[in-house]
Design a protein around this motif. Structure first.
Motif, PDB file in Angstrom:
ATOM      1  N   VAL A  78      16.827  -8.982  -3.840  1.00 38.69           N
ATOM      2  CA  VAL A  78      16.899 -10.066  -4.614  1.00 38.69           C
ATOM      3  C   VAL A  78      15.419 -10.308  -4.782  1.00 38.69           C
ATOM      4  O   VAL A  78      14.958 -10.432  -6.114  1.00 38.69           O
ATOM      5  CB  VAL A  78      17.539 -11.243  -4.466  1.00 38.69           C
ATOM      6  N   VAL A  79      14.804 -10.880  -3.840  1.00 41.90           N
ATOM      7  CA  VAL A  79      13.358 -11.078  -3.928  1.00 41.90           C
ATOM      8  C   VAL A  79      12.372  -9.782  -4.733  1.00 41.90           C
ATOM      9  O   VAL A  79      11.674 -10.169  -5.594  1.00 41.90           O
ATOM     10  CB  VAL A  79      12.652 -11.462  -2.553  1.00 41.90           C
ATOM     11  N   LEU A  80      12.789  -8.713  -4.529  1.00 40.83           N
ATOM     12  CA  LEU A  80      12.120  -7.500  -4.914  1.00 40.83           C
ATOM     13  C   LEU A  80      12.503  -7.689  -6.388  1.00 40.83           C
ATOM     14  O   LEU A  80      11.480  -7.329  -7.345  1.00 40.83           O
ATOM     15  CB  LEU A  80      12.513  -6.350  -4.294  1.00 40.83           C
ATOM     16  N   GLU A  81      13.851  -7.952  -6.770  1.00 40.93           N
ATOM     17  CA  GLU A  81      13.981  -7.797  -8.150  1.00 40.93           C
ATOM     18  C   GLU A  81      13.492  -8.965  -8.945  1.00 40.93           C
ATOM     19  O   GLU A  81      12.880  -8.766 -10.062  1.00 40.93           O
ATOM     20  CB  GLU A  81      15.647  -7.990  -8.088  1.00 40.93           C
ATOM     21  N   VAL A  82      13.472 -10.099  -8.309  1.00 40.49           N
ATOM     22  CA  VAL A  82      12.763 -11.375  -9.001  1.00 40.49           C
ATOM     23  C   VAL A  82      11.436 -11.169  -9.249  1.00 40.49           C
ATOM     24  O   VAL A  82      10.989 -11.309 -10.437  1.00 40.49           O
ATOM     25  CB  VAL A  82      13.029 -12.725  -8.192  1.00 40.49           C
ATOM     26  N   LEU A  83      10.498 -10.648  -8.399  1.00 44.43           N
ATOM     27  CA  LEU A  83       9.244 -10.285  -8.537  1.00 44.43           C
ATOM     28  C   LEU A  83       9.089  -9.280  -9.207  1.00 44.43           C
ATOM     29  O   LEU A  83       7.980  -9.038 -10.366  1.00 44.43           O
ATOM     30  CB  LEU A  83       8.684 -10.179  -7.089  1.00 44.43           C
ATOM     31  N   GLY A  84       9.767  -8.225  -9.356  1.00 45.67           N
ATOM     32  CA  GLY A  84       9.715  -6.994 -10.156  1.00 45.67           C
ATOM     33  C   GLY A  84       9.767  -7.342 -11.515  1.00 45.67           C
ATOM     34  O   GLY A  84       9.328  -7.061 -12.467  1.00 45.67           O
ATOM     35  N   LYS A  85      10.728  -8.447 -12.070  1.00 42.04           N
ATOM     36  CA  LYS A  85      10.834  -8.899 -13.365  1.00 42.04           C
ATOM     37  C   LYS A  85       9.776  -9.916 -13.580  1.00 42.04           C
ATOM     38  O   LYS A  85       9.128  -9.751 -14.941  1.00 42.04           O
ATOM     39  CB  LYS A  85      12.265  -9.825 -13.338  1.00 42.04           C
ATOM     40  N   LYS A  86       8.983 -10.471 -12.859  1.00 42.51           N
ATOM     41  CA  LYS A  86       7.939 -11.304 -12.955  1.00 42.51           C
ATOM     42  C   LYS A  86       6.714 -10.466 -13.315  1.00 42.51           C
ATOM     43  O   LYS A  86       6.189 -10.702 -14.253  1.00 42.51           O
ATOM     44  CB  LYS A  86       7.722 -12.173 -11.794  1.00 42.51           C
ATOM     45  N   VAL A  87       6.672  -9.121 -12.698  1.00 40.71           N
ATOM     46  CA  VAL A  87       5.789  -8.429 -12.762  1.00 40.71           C
ATOM     47  C   VAL A  87       5.730  -7.845 -14.321  1.00 40.71           C
ATOM     48  O   VAL A  87       4.823  -7.562 -15.131  1.00 40.71           O
ATOM     49  CB  VAL A  87       5.533  -7.169 -12.096  1.00 40.71           C
ATOM     50  N   ASP A  88       7.101  -7.233 -14.830  1.00 40.88           N
ATOM     51  CA  ASP A  88       7.370  -6.762 -16.107  1.00 40.88           C
ATOM     52  C   ASP A  88       6.853  -8.084 -17.355  1.00 40.88           C
ATOM     53  O   ASP A  88       6.456  -7.480 -18.221  1.00 40.88           O
ATOM     54  CB  ASP A  88       8.939  -6.516 -16.416  1.00 40.88           C
ATOM     55  N   ASP A  89       7.213  -8.899 -16.811  1.00 43.98           N
ATOM     56  CA  ASP A  89       6.817 -10.392 -17.776  1.00 43.98           C
ATOM     57  C   ASP A  89       5.440 -10.304 -18.025  1.00 43.98           C
ATOM     58  O   ASP A  89       4.888 -10.520 -19.038  1.00 43.98           O
ATOM     59  CB  ASP A  89       7.350 -11.678 -17.461  1.00 43.98           C
ATOM     60  N   ILE A  90       4.814 -10.347 -17.088  1.00 41.03           N
ATOM     61  CA  ILE A  90       2.965 -10.231 -16.901  1.00 41.03           C
ATOM     62  C   ILE A  90       2.592  -9.162 -17.724  1.00 41.03           C
ATOM     63  O   ILE A  90       1.846  -9.227 -18.563  1.00 41.03           O
ATOM     64  CB  ILE A  90       2.798 -10.462 -15.504  1.00 41.03           C
ATOM     65  N   ASP A  91       3.208  -7.835 -17.404  1.00 46.65           N
ATOM     66  CA  ASP A  91       2.636  -6.641 -18.213  1.00 46.65           C
ATOM     67  C   ASP A  91       2.884  -6.862 -19.677  1.00 46.65           C
ATOM     68  O   ASP A  91       2.228  -6.496 -20.409  1.00 46.65           O
ATOM     69  CB  ASP A  91       3.318  -5.478 -17.780  1.00 46.65           C
ATOM     70  N   ASP A  92       4.185  -7.456 -20.119  1.00 45.82           N
ATOM     71  CA  ASP A  92       4.491  -7.626 -21.298  1.00 45.82           C
ATOM     72  C   ASP A  92       3.433  -8.421 -22.186  1.00 45.82           C
ATOM     73  O   ASP A  92       2.822  -8.151 -23.225  1.00 45.82           O
ATOM     74  CB  ASP A  92       5.825  -7.860 -21.538  1.00 45.82           C
ATOM     75  N   GLU A  93       3.135  -9.605 -21.374  1.00 41.39           N
ATOM     76  CA  GLU A  93       2.105 -10.577 -22.124  1.00 41.39           C
ATOM     77  C   GLU A  93       0.608 -10.094 -21.951  1.00 41.39           C
ATOM     78  O   GLU A  93      -0.035 -10.370 -23.031  1.00 41.39           O
ATOM     79  CB  GLU A  93       2.207 -11.811 -21.113  1.00 41.39           C
ATOM     80  N   VAL A  94       0.484  -9.123 -21.069  1.00 42.68           N
ATOM     81  CA  VAL A  94      -0.984  -8.445 -21.118  1.00 42.68           C
ATOM     82  C   VAL A  94      -1.098  -7.779 -22.122  1.00 42.68           C
ATOM     83  O   VAL A  94      -2.068  -7.680 -22.762  1.00 42.68           O
ATOM     84  CB  VAL A  94      -1.180  -7.769 -19.418  1.00 42.68           C
ATOM     85  N   SER A  95      -0.148  -6.957 -22.451  1.00 44.17           N
ATOM     86  CA  SER A  95       0.019  -5.858 -23.368  1.00 44.17           C
ATOM     87  C   SER A  95      -0.175  -6.663 -24.778  1.00 44.17           C
ATOM     88  O   SER A  95      -0.861  -5.909 -25.807  1.00 44.17           O
ATOM     89  CB  SER A  95       1.277  -5.115 -23.399  1.00 44.17           C
ATOM     90  N   LEU A  96       0.645  -7.646 -24.890  1.00 42.89           N
ATOM     91  CA  LEU A  96       0.332  -8.360 -26.131  1.00 42.89           C
ATOM     92  C   LEU A  96      -0.896  -9.082 -26.226  1.00 42.89           C
ATOM     93  O   LEU A  96      -1.533  -9.166 -27.398  1.00 42.89           O
ATOM     94  CB  LEU A  96       1.300  -9.509 -26.275  1.00 42.89           C
ATOM     95  N   LEU A  97      -1.574  -9.540 -25.326  1.00 42.94           N
ATOM     96  CA  LEU A  97      -2.928 -10.151 -25.316  1.00 42.94           C
ATOM     97  C   LEU A  97      -3.979  -9.030 -25.574  1.00 42.94           C
ATOM     98  O   LEU A  97      -4.863  -9.323 -26.422  1.00 42.94           O
ATOM     99  CB  LEU A  97      -3.193 -10.782 -23.902  1.00 42.94           C
ATOM    100  N   HIS A  98      -3.823  -7.812 -25.238  1.00 44.23           N
ATOM    101  CA  HIS A  98      -4.830  -6.871 -25.507  1.00 44.23           C
ATOM    102  C   HIS A  98      -4.640  -6.368 -26.887  1.00 44.23           C
ATOM    103  O   HIS A  98      -5.649  -6.123 -27.558  1.00 44.23           O
ATOM    104  CB  HIS A  98      -4.405  -5.396 -24.502  1.00 44.23           C
TER     105      HIS A  98
END
Length: 318
Positions: A78-98
């Motif tokens: 579960v913790v890997l799933e939650v943190l993995g989803k958080k990384v995906d959210d950050i990646d999406d936001e970083v991509s949009l910021l770029h």
């Protein structure tokens, strides 16, 4: 025997409020102990370690509901799933910021090539570069329309809206729990008169009905009453004239002071790009709180009860 820690010691050590500790305990995230020779809650080393885990996860912006899932599962899935989803959210936001950066750089390139003497719209855009999105939406832009459309699309995705709404509270009478005395007993006894009062009153109903806020190291509770209400009707508590006015409102987490303070700061930041500003009509108090329709279903679905933050505002002076 494990050492036991007082609430005051934990609050000082980790810079969190007693109310936040109680909230974590109510949500089943930590446990307290009552000893025979001490009437208040105590926490052992196991609870301290659990609290440290909670604080780390909250710093990572992990929700209380996901923290509950993590603690309820023995393995690491579960913790890997939650943190993995958080990384995906950050990646999406970083991509949009770029992408936003590329679009803004293209606008800068177009502005540098423009004749400012003849193109008043571009000049206006240049002079108000810090408000670039609003300017592009509100002027007849004559550059590359694909860039403008993509800028609006990207910035809309980056927004966490709708987060804040503006409401107008009416002038009315309020009963008050009075000046804080650094204890909770007086405040939490305050609404006990309400059931009898509600049976007697006629007509006027407000939404929201009551507000809670911190002042001078304690808590104060206000509750709206009818114009003809007396102190006797309200359990002997004082009644005063509430001035009403404009408020910026956003939803937070009940009992979680950290969440409420973050939301308060987000509202203040949000106001910077509006025609409103903070109003000091309440003195040093920056916000009032109101718990929204608490129910077991809402708490079960969200993992918490909703708590609204009301920040007093006014139109910016021109």
């Amino acid at each position: 025997m494990n050492e036991l820690f007082k609430i005051r010691d934990i609050s000082t050590r980790y810079e969190i409020s007693a109310r936040t500790l109680r909230y974590y305990e109510d949500m089943g995230l930590i446990n307290s102990i009552r000893s025979d020779d001490y009437a208040y809650r105590m926490y052992d080393e196991t609870s301290i370690k659990r609290l440290e885990q909670i604080l780390i996860l909250r710093k990572l912006n992990i929700s209380i509901k996901d923290i509950q899932r993590i603690f309820d599962t023995s393995g690491s899935e579960v913790v890997l799933e939650v943190l993995g989803k958080k990384v995906d959210d950050i990646d999406d936001e970083v991509s949009l910021l770029h992408e936003l950066k590329d679009v803004v750089l293209e606008f800068i390139h177009q502005i540098e090539k423009s004749d400012f003497g003849n193109d008043s719209e571009v000049k206006l855009l240049y002079e108000k570069a810090r408000e670039i999105e609003n300017q592009l939406v509100n002027v007849d832009y004559k550059g590359n329309p694909a860039n403008m459309n993509r800028l609006v699309e990207v910035t809309e995705k980056l927004k966490k809206a709708p987060e804040v709404r503006i409401v107008q509270l009416p002038k009315c009478k309020m009963a008050t729990s009075g000046t804080p005395d650094h204890t909770f007993s007086t405040v939490w006894d305050f609404p006990n008169w309400w059931e009898d009062y509600d049976k007697k009153r006629h007509g006027v109903h407000y939404a929201p009905l009551d507000f809670l806020f911190g002042e001078d190291g304690g808590l104060v509770w206000w509750m709206m009453v009818e114009d003809g209400a007396t102190s006797e009707d309200c359990g002997g508590y004082d009644i005063f004239d509430f001035e009403g006015g404009l408020y910026a409102v956003h939803t937070s987490v009940d009992e979680d002071m950290e969440s409420q303070n973050i939301v308060n700061q987000k509202i203040i930041k949000w106001l910077e790009n509006t025609g409103f500003e903070l109003d000091e009509r309440h003195g040093n108090r920056t916000y009032m709180g109101h718990m929204v329709n608490p129910s077991s279903e809402i708490k079960q679905g969200l993992g918490y009860n909703q708590y609204e933050i009301f920040v007093p505002i006014k139109l910016k002076e021109k």
